[in-house]
Design a protein around this motif. Structure first.
Motif, PDB file in Angstrom:
ATOM      1  N   HIS A 195       0.838  -1.191   0.000  1.00  0.00           N
ATOM      2  CA  HIS A 195       0.000   0.000   0.000  1.00  0.00           C
ATOM      3  C   HIS A 195       0.878   1.248   0.000  1.00  0.00           C
ATOM      4  CE1 HIS A 195      -3.523  -2.383   0.459  1.00  0.00           C
ATOM      5  NE2 HIS A 195      -3.111  -2.911   1.595  1.00  0.00           N
ATOM      6  N   THR A 196       0.397   2.271  -0.667  1.00  0.00           N
ATOM      7  CA  THR A 196       1.086   3.554  -0.764  1.00  0.00           C
ATOM      8  C   THR A 196       0.125   4.641  -0.308  1.00  0.00           C
ATOM      9  OG1 THR A 196       0.305   3.980  -3.016  1.00  0.00           O
ATOM     10  CG2 THR A 196       2.385   2.735  -2.784  1.00  0.00           C
ATOM     11  N   LEU A 197       0.637   5.870  -0.195  1.00  0.00           N
ATOM     12  CA  LEU A 197      -0.259   6.981   0.126  1.00  0.00           C
ATOM     13  C   LEU A 197      -1.351   7.097  -0.933  1.00  0.00           C
ATOM     14  CD1 LEU A 197       2.042   9.807   1.526  1.00  0.00           C
ATOM     15  CD2 LEU A 197       0.283   8.529   2.736  1.00  0.00           C
ATOM     16  N   SER A 198      -1.007   6.872  -2.188  1.00  0.00           N
ATOM     17  CA  SER A 198      -2.005   6.948  -3.259  1.00  0.00           C
ATOM     18  C   SER A 198      -3.111   5.920  -3.060  1.00  0.00           C
ATOM     19  CB  SER A 198      -1.355   6.749  -4.629  1.00  0.00           C
ATOM     20  OG  SER A 198      -0.588   7.872  -4.978  1.00  0.00           O
ATOM     21  N   THR A 199      -2.738   4.675  -2.758  1.00  0.00           N
ATOM     22  CA  THR A 199      -3.775   3.661  -2.562  1.00  0.00           C
ATOM     23  C   THR A 199      -4.578   3.925  -1.286  1.00  0.00           C
ATOM     24  OG1 THR A 199      -2.230   2.089  -1.523  1.00  0.00           O
ATOM     25  CG2 THR A 199      -2.586   1.879  -3.904  1.00  0.00           C
ATOM     26  N   LEU A 200      -3.945   4.498  -0.274  1.00  0.00           N
ATOM     27  CA  LEU A 200      -4.675   4.877   0.942  1.00  0.00           C
ATOM     28  C   LEU A 200      -5.700   5.958   0.621  1.00  0.00           C
ATOM     29  CD1 LEU A 200      -5.186   4.771   4.000  1.00  0.00           C
ATOM     30  CD2 LEU A 200      -3.331   6.438   4.269  1.00  0.00           C
ATOM     31  N   LEU A 243      -9.386   4.316   9.259  1.00  0.00           N
ATOM     32  CA  LEU A 243      -8.061   4.624   9.797  1.00  0.00           C
ATOM     33  C   LEU A 243      -7.876   4.003  11.178  1.00  0.00           C
ATOM     34  CD1 LEU A 243      -7.861   8.356   8.701  1.00  0.00           C
ATOM     35  CD2 LEU A 243      -6.546   6.455   7.725  1.00  0.00           C
ATOM     36  N   GLU A 244      -8.871   4.158  12.024  1.00  0.00           N
ATOM     37  CA  GLU A 244      -8.789   3.614  13.383  1.00  0.00           C
ATOM     38  C   GLU A 244      -8.653   2.092  13.351  1.00  0.00           C
ATOM     39  OE1 GLU A 244     -11.053   4.149  17.629  1.00  0.00           O
ATOM     40  OE2 GLU A 244     -12.227   4.454  15.812  1.00  0.00           O
ATOM     41  N   GLU A 245      -9.465   1.445  12.542  1.00  0.00           N
ATOM     42  CA  GLU A 245      -9.416  -0.012  12.434  1.00  0.00           C
ATOM     43  C   GLU A 245      -8.065  -0.478  11.877  1.00  0.00           C
ATOM     44  OE1 GLU A 245     -11.897  -2.383   9.490  1.00  0.00           O
ATOM     45  OE2 GLU A 245     -13.115  -2.427  11.313  1.00  0.00           O
ATOM     46  N   GLY A 246      -7.563   0.230  10.885  1.00  0.00           N
ATOM     47  CA  GLY A 246      -6.275  -0.132  10.306  1.00  0.00           C
ATOM     48  C   GLY A 246      -5.146  -0.087  11.318  1.00  0.00           C
ATOM     49  N   TRP A 303      -2.504  -1.870   6.228  1.00  0.00           N
ATOM     50  CA  TRP A 303      -2.615  -0.425   5.987  1.00  0.00           C
ATOM     51  C   TRP A 303      -1.874   0.380   7.051  1.00  0.00           C
ATOM     52  CZ3 TRP A 303      -4.263   1.502   1.571  1.00  0.00           C
ATOM     53  CH2 TRP A 303      -5.139   0.759   0.780  1.00  0.00           C
ATOM     54  N   ALA A 304      -1.542  -0.210   8.183  1.00  0.00           N
ATOM     55  CA  ALA A 304      -1.004   0.527   9.331  1.00  0.00           C
ATOM     56  C   ALA A 304       0.253   1.322   8.981  1.00  0.00           C
ATOM     57  CB  ALA A 304      -0.729  -0.417  10.492  1.00  0.00           C
ATOM     58  N   ILE A 341      -0.681   4.381   6.961  1.00  0.00           N
ATOM     59  CA  ILE A 341      -1.440   5.304   7.826  1.00  0.00           C
ATOM     60  C   ILE A 341      -0.467   6.045   8.731  1.00  0.00           C
ATOM     61  CG2 ILE A 341      -3.131   5.478   9.691  1.00  0.00           C
ATOM     62  CD1 ILE A 341      -4.577   3.051   8.375  1.00  0.00           C
ATOM     63  N   ASP A 342       0.514   5.336   9.268  1.00  0.00           N
ATOM     64  CA  ASP A 342       1.551   5.972  10.091  1.00  0.00           C
ATOM     65  C   ASP A 342       2.348   6.992   9.275  1.00  0.00           C
ATOM     66  OD1 ASP A 342       0.885   4.605  12.409  1.00  0.00           O
ATOM     67  OD2 ASP A 342       2.408   3.047  12.116  1.00  0.00           O
ATOM     68  N   GLU A 343       2.612   6.664   8.022  1.00  0.00           N
ATOM     69  CA  GLU A 343       3.333   7.605   7.146  1.00  0.00           C
ATOM     70  C   GLU A 343       2.516   8.886   6.948  1.00  0.00           C
ATOM     71  OE1 GLU A 343       4.796   7.932   2.497  1.00  0.00           O
ATOM     72  OE2 GLU A 343       4.387   5.945   3.319  1.00  0.00           O
ATOM     73  N   LEU A 344       1.227   8.744   6.710  1.00  0.00           N
ATOM     74  CA  LEU A 344       0.367   9.922   6.571  1.00  0.00           C
ATOM     75  C   LEU A 344       0.349  10.708   7.874  1.00  0.00           C
ATOM     76  CD1 LEU A 344      -1.648  11.711   5.065  1.00  0.00           C
ATOM     77  CD2 LEU A 344      -3.460  10.112   5.778  1.00  0.00           C
ATOM     78  N   ASP A 345       0.237  10.023   8.999  1.00  0.00           N
ATOM     79  CA  ASP A 345       0.222  10.672  10.295  1.00  0.00           C
ATOM     80  C   ASP A 345       1.488  11.510  10.475  1.00  0.00           C
ATOM     81  OD1 ASP A 345      -0.744  11.280  12.904  1.00  0.00           O
ATOM     82  OD2 ASP A 345       0.478   9.674  13.731  1.00  0.00           O
ATOM     83  N   ALA A 346       2.635  10.935  10.160  1.00  0.00           N
ATOM     84  CA  ALA A 346       3.905  11.673  10.291  1.00  0.00           C
ATOM     85  C   ALA A 346       3.926  12.903   9.396  1.00  0.00           C
ATOM     86  CB  ALA A 346       5.073  10.740   9.957  1.00  0.00           C
ATOM     87  N   ARG A 347       3.427  12.773   8.189  1.00  0.00           N
ATOM     88  CA  ARG A 347       3.398  13.926   7.272  1.00  0.00           C
ATOM     89  C   ARG A 347       2.451  15.009   7.771  1.00  0.00           C
ATOM     90  NH1 ARG A 347       3.433  12.249   1.014  1.00  0.00           N
ATOM     91  NH2 ARG A 347       3.533  14.513   0.873  1.00  0.00           N
ATOM     92  N   MET A 348       1.374  14.594   8.418  1.00  0.00           N
ATOM     93  CA  MET A 348       0.385  15.561   8.914  1.00  0.00           C
ATOM     94  C   MET A 348       0.891  16.322  10.147  1.00  0.00           C
ATOM     95  SD  MET A 348      -2.167  15.310   6.826  1.00  0.00           S
ATOM     96  CE  MET A 348      -3.392  16.259   7.697  1.00  0.00           C
TER      97      MET A 348
END
Length: 77
Positions: free
Chosen positions: A6-11, A54-57, A64-65, A68-75
């Motif tokens: 999975h990538t940010l795009s697929t997320l 997101l919570e379930e992942g 997906w975790a 999701i962690d990568e997105l969290d870090a970017r945010m």
């Protein structure tokens, strides 16, 4: 079984959002920085279903975790 990475795009596709690089960057810019006391899945800009995904992942440490962690870090920046 889906074994693709999975990538940010697929997320973003999974979340029903525009998933091209510019759209992802625009999203991160618009909603960053996310305050430290707010969990990513609890941010007010998600729909209920997006938040639940997101919570379930994260809770289930699904495949997906990591992204999701990568997105969290970017945010947070």
């Amino acid at each position: 079984m889906d074994t693709s990475k999975h990538t940010l795009s697929t997320l973003f596709e999974q979340l029903g959002l525009a998933a091209d690089e510019k759209s992802i960057e625009d999203f991160v810019t618009k909603y960053s920085p996310l305050p430290g006391e707010i969990a990513l899945q609890d941010a007010p800009f998600w729909s209920e279903s997006q938040s639940h995904f997101l919570e379930e992942g994260l809770e289930e440490d699904s495949d997906w975790a990591e992204v999701i962690d990568e997105l969290d870090a970017r945010m947070r920046h």
